[in-house]
Design a protein around this motif. Structure first.
Motif, PDB file in Angstrom:
ATOM      1  N   SER A  51       0.864  -1.174   0.000  1.00  0.00           N
ATOM      2  CA  SER A  51       0.000   0.000   0.000  1.00  0.00           C
ATOM      3  C   SER A  51       0.904   1.228   0.000  1.00  0.00           C
ATOM      4  N   GLY A  52       1.088   1.784  -1.175  1.00  0.00           N
ATOM      5  CA  GLY A  52       1.994   2.918  -1.313  1.00  0.00           C
ATOM      6  C   GLY A  52       3.446   2.502  -1.234  1.00  0.00           C
ATOM      7  N   PRO A  53       3.903   1.630  -2.139  1.00  0.00           N
ATOM      8  CA  PRO A  53       5.313   1.224  -2.092  1.00  0.00           C
ATOM      9  C   PRO A  53       6.232   2.403  -2.367  1.00  0.00           C
ATOM     10  N   VAL A  54       7.246   2.534  -1.548  1.00  0.00           N
ATOM     11  CA  VAL A  54       8.186   3.642  -1.698  1.00  0.00           C
ATOM     12  C   VAL A  54       9.583   3.082  -1.937  1.00  0.00           C
ATOM     13  N   GLY A  55      10.235   2.611  -0.883  1.00  0.00           N
ATOM     14  CA  GLY A  55      11.593   2.095  -1.016  1.00  0.00           C
ATOM     15  C   GLY A  55      11.610   0.662  -1.500  1.00  0.00           C
ATOM     16  N   ILE A  56      12.708   0.304  -2.158  1.00  0.00           N
ATOM     17  CA  ILE A  56      12.895  -1.069  -2.624  1.00  0.00           C
ATOM     18  C   ILE A  56      14.384  -1.383  -2.575  1.00  0.00           C
ATOM     19  N   ALA A  57      14.718  -2.601  -2.146  1.00  0.00           N
ATOM     20  CA  ALA A  57      16.114  -3.011  -2.062  1.00  0.00           C
ATOM     21  C   ALA A  57      16.208  -4.512  -2.284  1.00  0.00           C
ATOM     22  N   CYS A  58      17.342  -4.934  -2.809  1.00  0.00           N
ATOM     23  CA  CYS A  58      17.605  -6.354  -3.040  1.00  0.00           C
ATOM     24  C   CYS A  58      18.514  -6.884  -1.939  1.00  0.00           C
ATOM     25  N   ASP A  59      18.099  -7.977  -1.303  1.00  0.00           N
ATOM     26  CA  ASP A  59      18.925  -8.643  -0.297  1.00  0.00           C
ATOM     27  C   ASP A  59      20.049  -9.357  -1.031  1.00  0.00           C
ATOM     28  N   PRO A  60      21.293  -8.963  -0.831  1.00  0.00           N
ATOM     29  CA  PRO A  60      22.385  -9.566  -1.584  1.00  0.00           C
ATOM     30  C   PRO A  60      22.613 -11.044  -1.274  1.00  0.00           C
ATOM     31  N   SER A  61      22.181 -11.515  -0.104  1.00  0.00           N
ATOM     32  CA  SER A  61      22.416 -12.919   0.229  1.00  0.00           C
ATOM     33  C   SER A  61      21.370 -13.860  -0.355  1.00  0.00           C
ATOM     34  N   SER A  62      20.112 -13.419  -0.425  1.00  0.00           N
ATOM     35  CA  SER A  62      19.050 -14.297  -0.932  1.00  0.00           C
ATOM     36  C   SER A  62      18.586 -13.920  -2.330  1.00  0.00           C
ATOM     37  N   GLY A  63      18.812 -12.665  -2.723  1.00  0.00           N
ATOM     38  CA  GLY A  63      18.296 -12.170  -4.000  1.00  0.00           C
ATOM     39  C   GLY A  63      16.860 -11.690  -3.910  1.00  0.00           C
ATOM     40  N   ASP A  64      16.235 -11.837  -2.729  1.00  0.00           N
ATOM     41  CA  ASP A  64      14.850 -11.397  -2.564  1.00  0.00           C
ATOM     42  C   ASP A  64      14.765  -9.872  -2.572  1.00  0.00           C
ATOM     43  N   MET A  65      13.592  -9.381  -2.965  1.00  0.00           N
ATOM     44  CA  MET A  65      13.333  -7.950  -3.022  1.00  0.00           C
ATOM     45  C   MET A  65      12.521  -7.540  -1.790  1.00  0.00           C
ATOM     46  N   PHE A  66      12.925  -6.457  -1.147  1.00  0.00           N
ATOM     47  CA  PHE A  66      12.227  -5.921   0.013  1.00  0.00           C
ATOM     48  C   PHE A  66      11.606  -4.593  -0.389  1.00  0.00           C
ATOM     49  N   VAL A  67      10.321  -4.426  -0.075  1.00  0.00           N
ATOM     50  CA  VAL A  67       9.563  -3.255  -0.509  1.00  0.00           C
ATOM     51  C   VAL A  67       8.901  -2.613   0.709  1.00  0.00           C
ATOM     52  N   SER A  68       9.107  -1.302   0.870  1.00  0.00           N
ATOM     53  CA  SER A  68       8.440  -0.609   1.981  1.00  0.00           C
ATOM     54  C   SER A  68       7.009  -0.289   1.565  1.00  0.00           C
ATOM     55  N   SER A  69       6.076  -0.686   2.408  1.00  0.00           N
ATOM     56  CA  SER A  69       4.658  -0.429   2.194  1.00  0.00           C
ATOM     57  C   SER A  69       4.281   0.738   3.095  1.00  0.00           C
ATOM     58  N   TYR A  70       4.398   1.927   2.559  1.00  0.00           N
ATOM     59  CA  TYR A  70       4.341   3.182   3.302  1.00  0.00           C
ATOM     60  C   TYR A  70       3.052   3.367   4.098  1.00  0.00           C
ATOM     61  N   ARG A  71       1.913   3.082   3.468  1.00  0.00           N
ATOM     62  CA  ARG A  71       0.630   3.384   4.112  1.00  0.00           C
ATOM     63  C   ARG A  71       0.208   2.377   5.169  1.00  0.00           C
TER      64      ARG A  71
END
Length: 160
Positions: A51-71
């Motif tokens: 809900s309102g994604p803002v930041g996004i980053a890739c975990d270098p160890s797993s390759g998974d994507m992390f997304v901040s859900s602002y709202r």
């Protein structure tokens, strides 16, 4: 061919471990994955979850994507292909799986320590130790989380 994506409110860009580009779009409440070379849209994910994604980053160890859900005060975890893995940090997260009153008490303790994520915006992984750093817009705080093995997976815990 896929229709052109609506990148309304494009907020952040991150590369995954395979070199694809992921773009978080606040007003679309989705993340778009593109081929970095051709620009072709490869996937759209997070719809109905973020809900309102803002930041996004890739975990270098797993390759998974992390997304901040602002709202909704969460950081969500997805595979590079866009499959939902779980809530990595924020609202409704307990390191030991507590529910109900125990969950509320855990949140209260975190608030007293300043570890509450409110309106998470920026995300970044420390390339040396894998610590996830989360900037909270509403509190003006930066909270760091480390991961640990748990039940065959990885959970994220408040470091301080």
């Amino acid at each position: 061919p896929r229709p052109a994506p609506s990148l309304a409110g494009a907020e952040d860009v991150a590369f995954d471990s395979e070199g694809a580009v992921h773009v978080s779009a606040y007003y679309s409440s989705a993340v778009y994955k593109f081929d970095a070379q051709s620009g072709a849209l490869l996937a759209v994910y997070g719809q109905g979850l973020v809900s309102g994604p803002v930041g996004i980053a890739c975990d270098p160890s797993s390759g998974d994507m992390f997304v901040s859900s602002y709202r909704d005060d969460k950081v969500l975890r997805f595979t590079p292909g866009g499959a939902f893995v779980g809530v990595a940090a924020g609202a409704d997260v307990s390191p030991d799986g507590e529910a109900g009153a125990a969950q509320a008490e855990l949140r209260a303790r975190r608030q007293r320590r300043g570890a509450t994520i409110r309106s998470p915006s920026g995300l970044s992984f420390d390339p040396h130790d894998g610590t996830l750093w989360v900037a909270s817009y509403a509190t003006g705080a930066v909270t760091r989380f480390n991961s640990s093995a748990w039940g065959g997976g990885r959970t994220w815990r408040v470091t301080d």
